[in-house]
Design a protein around this motif. Structure first.
Motif, PDB file in Angstrom:
ATOM      1  N   GLY A 148       4.851  -5.664  13.752  1.00 41.69           N
ATOM      2  CA  GLY A 148       3.555  -6.173  13.302  1.00 41.69           C
ATOM      3  C   GLY A 148       2.551  -5.085  12.991  1.00 41.69           C
ATOM      4  O   GLY A 148       1.343  -5.305  13.079  1.00 41.69           O
ATOM      5  N   LYS A 149       3.029  -3.908  12.575  1.00 44.44           N
ATOM      6  CA  LYS A 149       2.131  -2.789  12.303  1.00 44.44           C
ATOM      7  C   LYS A 149       1.463  -2.943  10.940  1.00 44.44           C
ATOM      8  O   LYS A 149       1.942  -3.664  10.062  1.00 44.44           O
ATOM      9  CB  LYS A 149       2.915  -1.468  12.359  1.00 44.44           C
ATOM     10  N   GLN A 150       0.372  -2.216  10.746  1.00 45.79           N
ATOM     11  CA  GLN A 150      -0.347  -2.187   9.485  1.00 45.79           C
ATOM     12  C   GLN A 150      -0.353  -0.759   8.942  1.00 45.79           C
ATOM     13  O   GLN A 150      -0.537   0.193   9.700  1.00 45.79           O
ATOM     14  CB  GLN A 150      -1.787  -2.672   9.662  1.00 45.79           C
ATOM     15  N   LEU A 151      -0.146  -0.631   7.641  1.00 43.63           N
ATOM     16  CA  LEU A 151      -0.171   0.688   7.008  1.00 43.63           C
ATOM     17  C   LEU A 151      -1.611   1.042   6.686  1.00 43.63           C
ATOM     18  O   LEU A 151      -2.147   0.650   5.642  1.00 43.63           O
ATOM     19  CB  LEU A 151       0.695   0.689   5.742  1.00 43.63           C
ATOM     20  N   ASP A 152      -2.256   1.778   7.599  1.00 45.45           N
ATOM     21  CA  ASP A 152      -3.679   2.096   7.426  1.00 45.45           C
ATOM     22  C   ASP A 152      -3.911   3.590   7.243  1.00 45.45           C
ATOM     23  O   ASP A 152      -5.009   4.089   7.454  1.00 45.45           O
ATOM     24  CB  ASP A 152      -4.482   1.581   8.621  1.00 45.45           C
ATOM     25  N   SER A 197       0.805  -1.214   0.000  1.00 44.01           N
ATOM     26  CA  SER A 197       0.000   0.000   0.000  1.00 44.01           C
ATOM     27  C   SER A 197       0.847   1.278   0.000  1.00 44.01           C
ATOM     28  O   SER A 197       0.319   2.359  -0.282  1.00 44.01           O
ATOM     29  CB  SER A 197      -0.945   0.013   1.207  1.00 44.01           C
ATOM     30  N   HIS A 198       2.147   1.157   0.297  1.00 45.10           N
ATOM     31  CA  HIS A 198       3.020   2.329   0.205  1.00 45.10           C
ATOM     32  C   HIS A 198       3.185   2.775  -1.243  1.00 45.10           C
ATOM     33  O   HIS A 198       3.531   3.929  -1.515  1.00 45.10           O
ATOM     34  CB  HIS A 198       4.384   2.021   0.815  1.00 45.10           C
ATOM     35  N   PHE A 199       2.915   1.861  -2.177  1.00 42.25           N
ATOM     36  CA  PHE A 199       3.062   2.184  -3.597  1.00 42.25           C
ATOM     37  C   PHE A 199       1.699   2.253  -4.282  1.00 42.25           C
ATOM     38  O   PHE A 199       1.539   1.878  -5.446  1.00 42.25           O
ATOM     39  CB  PHE A 199       3.983   1.160  -4.273  1.00 42.25           C
TER      40      PHE A 199
END
Length: 286
Positions: free
Chosen positions: A224-228, A172-174
């Motif tokens: 364990g983070k999520q890119l939200d 999701s960073h891209f």
């Protein structure tokens, strides 16, 4: 033999006395940027070949945290700063409340820009074009609001550092609202020139930040983070110990006599950003 060695080590002095303490990531990044010619208060250059004077009318498009806007305000320019994030505009207005030059903050998320033709002689768009749906349409608008002869400071992430992150950073960073475009040097050159602008100079910069981002993603994954949300909204202090350790190491390197030369070579090898200074032709024709 051991006695001789111990006596030698007691007498030996280090060639360079380096400060060894924890360094904040942003402070180190600012120091690194200054070494590359950014924020030059003596010459008034925000970046090499991009000077700011009190008579200038500046547009900072996608101003973000406002480092460029604040530099322009300190040099008494008349600065308009624009961003889609109302909170950033509010905060920047607060920071500039006592500035000498005039300033105007605008919250905007759509084209065309709510600005007249040929309003500005200095236009800044740093790390913005990779986020937008149509970079060429944005540049067309920035071209429109610049007066003939206006200078443009344009920066996007370098493709080498972007591709290094692919497979490490979340997918999701891209994607929108993050880096939905990856520009290699030829693509960026064509984008700028196709808008009608003439390139004055190019500069690659930011090995420190390219490697910092790799460490950021490593820590992000380990936690364990999520890119939200948008990536730039998540990268905020307090930073992980790993990141500040990297900042401390880089700061120690920059204190060595060979440090700046090593930095220049690494900036060329793996730059975080590619920067173009461009000019709108005096004729104004495309």
């Amino acid at each position: 033999m051991r006695m001789i060695w111990n006596r030698f080590m007691r007498r030996r002095k280090p060639a360079v006395q380096m400060v060894r303490h924890t360094v904040d990531s942003r402070y180190c990044g600012l120091h690194d940027a200054v070494l590359s010619g950014w924020f030059n208060n003596e010459t008034g250059e925000l970046h090499p070949n991009f000077s700011i004077r009190s008579a200038d009318r500046v547009l900072d498009f996608g101003c973000g945290a406002g480092g460029a806007t604040q530099f322009c305000a300190r040099h008494r320019a008349n600065v308009t700063f624009l961003d889609s994030d109302e909170g950033k505009i509010t905060h920047l207005n607060h920071l500039l409340r006592d500035s000498a030059g005039s300033h105007l903050g605008i919250v905007n998320q759509a084209l065309p820009l709510p600005l007249g033709d040929a309003c500005f002689n200095r236009i800044i768009a740093q790390e913005v074009l990779e986020h937008v749906d149509e970079p060429s349409a944005v540049l067309a608008e920035l071209y429109r609001v610049g007066e003939p002869g206006a200078l443009y400071l344009l920066a996007v992430p370098h493709a080498r550092s972007e591709r290094l992150q692919q497979g490490i950073a979340p997918d999701s960073h891209f994607a929108a609202p993050n880096h939905q475009h990856v520009f290699d040097e030829a693509m960026f050159t064509d984008l700028v020139q196709d808008s009608g602008l003439e390139i004055v100079s190019r500069h690659d910069f930011g090995f420190y930040w390219a490697f910092w981002m790799m460490l950021y993603w490593a820590d992000f994954q380990a936690e364990g983070k999520q890119l939200d949300a948008a990536t730039h909204d998540l990268i905020a202090p307090p930073y992980a110990e790993l990141l500040n350790d990297w900042a401390s190491l880089w700061q120690q390197l920059l204190q060595l006599p060979a440090g700046p030369a090593i930095k220049r070579r690494l900036d060329a090898l793996l730059p975080k950003s590619q920067i173009v200074v461009a000019r709108k032709p005096l004729s104004g024709s495309r």
